[in-house]
Design a protein around this motif. Structure first.
Motif, PDB file in Angstrom:
ATOM      1  N   SER A   1       0.828  -1.108   0.020  1.00 58.79           N
ATOM      2  CA  SER A   1       0.201   0.061  -0.030  1.00 58.79           C
ATOM      3  C   SER A   1       0.798   1.293   0.135  1.00 58.79           C
ATOM      4  N   HIS A   2       1.890   1.287   0.790  1.00 65.49           N
ATOM      5  CA  HIS A   2       2.950   2.485   0.546  1.00 65.49           C
ATOM      6  C   HIS A   2       3.362   2.681  -0.741  1.00 65.49           C
ATOM      7  N   GLU A   3       3.901   1.718  -1.369  1.00 68.45           N
ATOM      8  CA  GLU A   3       4.218   1.977  -2.908  1.00 68.45           C
ATOM      9  C   GLU A   3       3.127   2.208  -3.620  1.00 68.45           C
ATOM     10  N   ARG A   4       1.927   1.724  -3.507  1.00 70.59           N
ATOM     11  CA  ARG A   4       0.965   2.226  -4.599  1.00 70.59           C
ATOM     12  C   ARG A   4       0.539   3.682  -4.238  1.00 70.59           C
ATOM     13  N   MET A   5       0.549   4.068  -3.004  1.00 69.44           N
ATOM     14  CA  MET A   5       0.026   5.414  -2.484  1.00 69.44           C
ATOM     15  C   MET A   5       1.279   6.246  -3.035  1.00 69.44           C
ATOM     16  N   GLY A   6       2.568   5.966  -2.732  1.00 70.71           N
ATOM     17  CA  GLY A   6       3.449   6.938  -3.550  1.00 70.71           C
ATOM     18  C   GLY A   6       3.225   6.983  -5.050  1.00 70.71           C
ATOM     19  N   LEU A   7       2.888   5.882  -5.722  1.00 78.52           N
ATOM     20  CA  LEU A   7       2.749   6.120  -7.307  1.00 78.52           C
ATOM     21  C   LEU A   7       1.537   6.989  -7.488  1.00 78.52           C
ATOM     22  N   ALA A   8       0.414   6.846  -6.654  1.00 83.01           N
ATOM     23  CA  ALA A   8      -0.658   7.769  -6.996  1.00 83.01           C
ATOM     24  C   ALA A   8      -0.252   9.091  -6.826  1.00 83.01           C
ATOM     25  N   MET A   9       0.383   9.299  -5.594  1.00 86.43           N
ATOM     26  CA  MET A   9       0.527  10.693  -5.152  1.00 86.43           C
ATOM     27  C   MET A   9       1.432  11.457  -6.186  1.00 86.43           C
ATOM     28  N   PHE A  10       2.469  10.614  -6.883  1.00 82.23           N
ATOM     29  CA  PHE A  10       3.494  11.185  -7.887  1.00 82.23           C
ATOM     30  C   PHE A  10       2.822  11.789  -9.073  1.00 82.23           C
ATOM     31  N   ILE A  11       1.615  10.814  -9.343  1.00 87.40           N
ATOM     32  CA  ILE A  11       1.003  11.106 -10.593  1.00 87.40           C
ATOM     33  C   ILE A  11      -0.112  12.354 -10.225  1.00 87.40           C
ATOM     34  N   ILE A  12      -0.779  12.374  -9.086  1.00 86.92           N
ATOM     35  CA  ILE A  12      -1.512  13.341  -8.787  1.00 86.92           C
ATOM     36  C   ILE A  12      -0.798  14.856  -8.646  1.00 86.92           C
ATOM     37  N   ALA A  13       0.354  14.830  -8.018  1.00 87.99           N
ATOM     38  CA  ALA A  13       1.333  15.941  -7.863  1.00 87.99           C
ATOM     39  C   ALA A  13       1.545  16.478  -9.171  1.00 87.99           C
ATOM     40  N   ILE A  14       1.964  15.765 -10.131  1.00 89.74           N
ATOM     41  CA  ILE A  14       2.117  16.242 -11.700  1.00 89.74           C
ATOM     42  C   ILE A  14       0.953  17.104 -12.151  1.00 89.74           C
ATOM     43  N   LEU A  15       0.011  16.408 -12.069  1.00 93.86           N
ATOM     44  CA  LEU A  15      -1.406  16.926 -12.495  1.00 93.86           C
ATOM     45  C   LEU A  15      -1.846  18.300 -11.800  1.00 93.86           C
TER      46      LEU A  15
END
Length: 779
Positions: free
Chosen positions: A639-653
């Protein structure tokens, strides 16, 4: 012959006496002590750990000595005769058990396999008489008779001072000892002067720190109760980073009262803290282990704690203490100690009363030795904390001989930690038999890895809760056990003779495994990467400690390996905290408090701080991906890795969304529908990202602790507490700032509407307060 030896020794000691009568009195007195008491009856001594009793009798007619060693349990026992160095290597020993007859051995060196550590002496040298070893009423009793003044060698048993060593194991099979110690036996005095407490005889010596204290004095002292092992170790067994004498209040009841290696070492009541060093003084030894265990377990909580390991043997409730056992101890000075700056140098109290710490002593106890950190570190350097290596004989140094592993029931033994032992035998049919012993009641496991990493390895895990050891695949680094491990299919459960049991305070798992199996990591006769782990309770979950080591099965050589990428993951966490725990909240705060800034300052701060946070987020993401690849683990598994990926994409957007924002209205203009929609979406996205960041950092701290042996430690709890205190402060500032400036804008708009003036002036004043004009100027 014996009388003549005593007479000559006494004459030599009495050279300065002019009176023949004095010489005769001394001679008769010595002879009565040595000969009358110990020739007509057995003299009895309790060796210092309390599990062994030594009895001996001097046989006058044939100048022999009969010795009897009794151990409280069914195990092998041994008595060795050494020279003045008191070294094990080179000594001559008599060893036996209920399964092995008493024989004489030459001790060679502290090494393994155990067959290399000693050698059976030749038949011509097997001169013991009336030798036997029996199990009687649960006690192992070794008895033999040997020549008193056999040969004039360093190991001859004489009427003077003799240097001996005692040892015993955990089972009747002769192997590595569970405990041992040197001691001195003076047959001319029929008493010991070092490590033996002789019944009915007390040898007064000077107090370590108070010359007025003497044997027989009544002592009352209030202080922390501490086991000798953790004092000598320098830190707590379950908390490597806490200095024992500096923070005894952090010593868990679990470590003190549940772990055999701790409570079997004996207990002490510490003195007050020395203001100059910050360390508690050593205090007094307590000659009543069972009394301390009973009182401590009644005072401690058995309810699971968030800060310390749970005391399984305690009977208290949630309101009782989980660490820092403090009590008032009353007793009588039984002996003064050996005079050293160590635990054994402190006075020993008997006739113990264990009272609540609220009981006040009428008069303070005399102060004992207070150590410096140099003293603590020197003592800790002599305590075994990892696999022992063969020791080459050098100049004799007092009490520095490397001890071997506690016991070895199979061909080879590897001490993975002070409380975790691996024993194994490679069988001739392509299988390996392994036995893991943990000093406590918990789950145990061993993993087989290709690269030394947990994820992707195979493991055998057992606990008394599950019932039998089973094979698992380690699938992810996660606090969720169901995610971290996966039970292999029934067809892959090929272990034989697999058992796990909790006995005598230890969890023992034993199994036989096929070394080469399809779709599983192969165990070879060469070098293998393995992992050891155990939990603090039987339910399989987060490990209390794990070890990463490599072992050559053919030679038994093993070495501990540092868990890799520790610095990289630490940098990953620190940079993430700077980005999402400091910079992003600051950027949000600059937007909320825009009215404090003139012109477009607030917008430039908001924009530049967010840009810096985004750049750091890219670095954090890159470190995570790169290190995960080097570890050979699957990406985005937990869950930590998946949340990190989601945050990275949303932060770019979110950054792109900010760059493409609709323009703010000018003076006197209404906001467009697209502008209103953008503001709502941008704010919601920012709040969501910030909340996810707070959770993500907490999750990262816990994963770091799991990976690097800090799970459940006081260090992990302190970091998490400090983190959430900071986040609480940040959130409070955001909420207070938002509410305050919202009310301020409402108040100013209300004032503007009541003033005389044009609509344009009102809008202008309101816009200056809200800062929206500034943003438009910048946009």
């Amino acid at each position: 012959m014996r009388f003549l030896s005593v007479l000559l020794a006494t004459l030599a000691a009495a050279k300065s006496h002019n009176s023949i009568l004095t010489v005769l009195i001394l001679t008769i007195s010595t002879f009565v002590t040595a000969a009358a008491d110990c020739s007509s009856n057995f003299c009895e001594s309790v060796l210092k750990d309390g599990f062994l009793t030594l009895r001996y009798k001097l046989n006058e007619p044939d100048d022999t000595i009969t010795m009897e060693v009794t151990y409280e349990g069914d195990a092998w026992v041994g008595l060795a005769f050494s020279d003045a160095s008191e070294s094990m290597a080179g000594s001559i020993a008599v060893m036996a058990s209920s399964e092995v007859s008493p024989q004489k051995y030459q001790l060679i060196a502290p090494t393994f396999p155990v067959e290399s550590a000693f050698e059976l002496m030749s038949p011509e040298e097997q001169t013991l008489v009336d030798a036997s070893c029996e199990l009687i009423d649960g006690q192992t009793v070794l008895k033999f008779t040997t020549q008193l003044l056999a040969d004039e060698t360093p190991f001859a048993i004489s009427l003077g001072e003799n240097h001996l060593l005692w040892a015993y194991g955990r089972s009747p099979t002769i192997g590595y000892h569970s405990n041992r110690s040197p001691f001195t036996l003076n047959l001319a005095k029929a008493i010991d002067d070092k490590d033996v407490e002789t019944l009915g005889t007390v040898i007064p010596t000077a107090s370590p720190a108070d010359g007025e204290m003497k044997v027989g004095d009544d002592i009352c002292i209030t202080g922390y109760i501490m086991d000798s092992y953790c004092i000598d170790l320098g830190h707590f067994l379950d908390n490597d980073d806490t200095v024992t004498l500096r923070e005894p209040e952090e010593h868990s009841f679990h470590c003190l009262l549940d772990v055999p290696v701790c409570y079997n070492s004996g207990f002490n009541v510490l003195g007050e803290k020395d203001a100059q060093t910050g360390l508690h003084c050593l205090g007094y030894r307590i000659d009543d282990t069972e009394g301390v265990l009973a009182a401590g377990r009644a005072a401690g909580s058995n309810v699971q704690s968030d800060t310390h390991y749970t005391c399984d043997t305690c009977s208290g409730g949630a309101s009782d203490a989980v660490a820092g056992y403090r009590a008032t101890v009353k007793g009588t000075v039984k002996e003064m100690g050996d005079g050293t700056k160590s635990v054994t140098g402190q006075p020993l109290l008997s006739n113990i009363q264990m009272l609540d710490a609220s009981v006040v002593c009428e008069s303070p106890a005399p102060q004992t030795v207070c150590l410096s950190m140099d003293d603590v570190e020197q003592a800790a350097a002599q305590v075994p904390v990892s696999e022992p290596e063969p020791v080459e004989e050098t100049e004799p140094v007092e009490e520095t001989e490397e001890p071997e592993p506690e016991r070895c029931s199979l061909d080879f033994c590897v001490e993975l930690s002070v409380s975790y032992l691996l024993a194994y035998t490679v069988n001739g049919d392509g299988t390996i038999t392994m036995e893991l012993t943990y000093d406590g009641n918990g789950w145990v496991g061993i993993g087989f890895s290709e690269n030394g990493m947990m994820v992707g390895s195979d493991a055998v895990i057992g606990s008394t809760d599950v019932g039998i050891p089973q094979k698992y695949r380690m699938t992810a680094l996660s606090v969720d056990t169901d995610t971290a491990i996966q039970l292999m299919s029934p067809e892959e459960q090929t272990l034989t003779d697999a058992t796990v049991e909790f006995k005598d305070g230890q969890t023992v798992m034993k199994f036989t495994k096929i070394m080469k199996e399809p779709n599983q990591i192969e165990i070879s006769m060469g070098k293998n990467n393995m992992l050891g782990a155990y939990g603090a309770r039987p339910t399989i979950g987060l490990h209390a400690r794990k070890m990463n080591f490599s072992i050559n099965l053919s030679s038994g050589a093993a070495e501990e390996k540092a868990i890799p990428f520790m610095s990289a993951w630490l940098a990953h966490g620190i940079i993430a905290f700077i980005a999402w725990g400091v910079l992003v909240p600051t950027a949000v705060q600059s937007a909320i408090m825009r009215s404090l800034f003139k012109g477009p300052t607030w917008f430039k701060l908001h924009q530049n701080i967010n840009a810096t946070a985004m750049a750091l987020t890219v670095v954090v993401f890159a470190i995570g991906v790169a290190v995960t690849s080097k570890e050979g683990a699957v990406h985005f598994e937990n869950s930590h890795e998946r949340m990190g990926l989601a945050m990275f994409i949303i932060a770019i957007l979110q950054v792109l969304d900010g760059a493409k924002r609709p323009h703010a209205p000018g003076s006197g203009e209404e906001k467009t529908l697209s502008r209103k929609a953008w503001e709502i979406g941008h704010r919601l996205g920012g709040v969501a990202l910030l909340a996810c960041g707070f959770w993500q950092m907490d999750s990262g701290i816990k994963l770091y602790a799991i990976k690097f042996n800090g799970a459940g430690s006081s260090q992990e709890n302190s970091v998490i507490l400090g983190y959430w205190v900071w986040i609480g402060f940040v959130v409070a500032m955001l909420v207070i700032g938002g509410v305050y400036f919202k009310l301020l804008r409402s108040e100013m708009k209300s004032v503007d509407q009541n003033d005389d003036g044009s609509k344009e002036e009102q809008v202008g004043r309101t816009a200056r307060i809200s800062g929206e004009v500034d943003e438009e100027a910048d946009a």
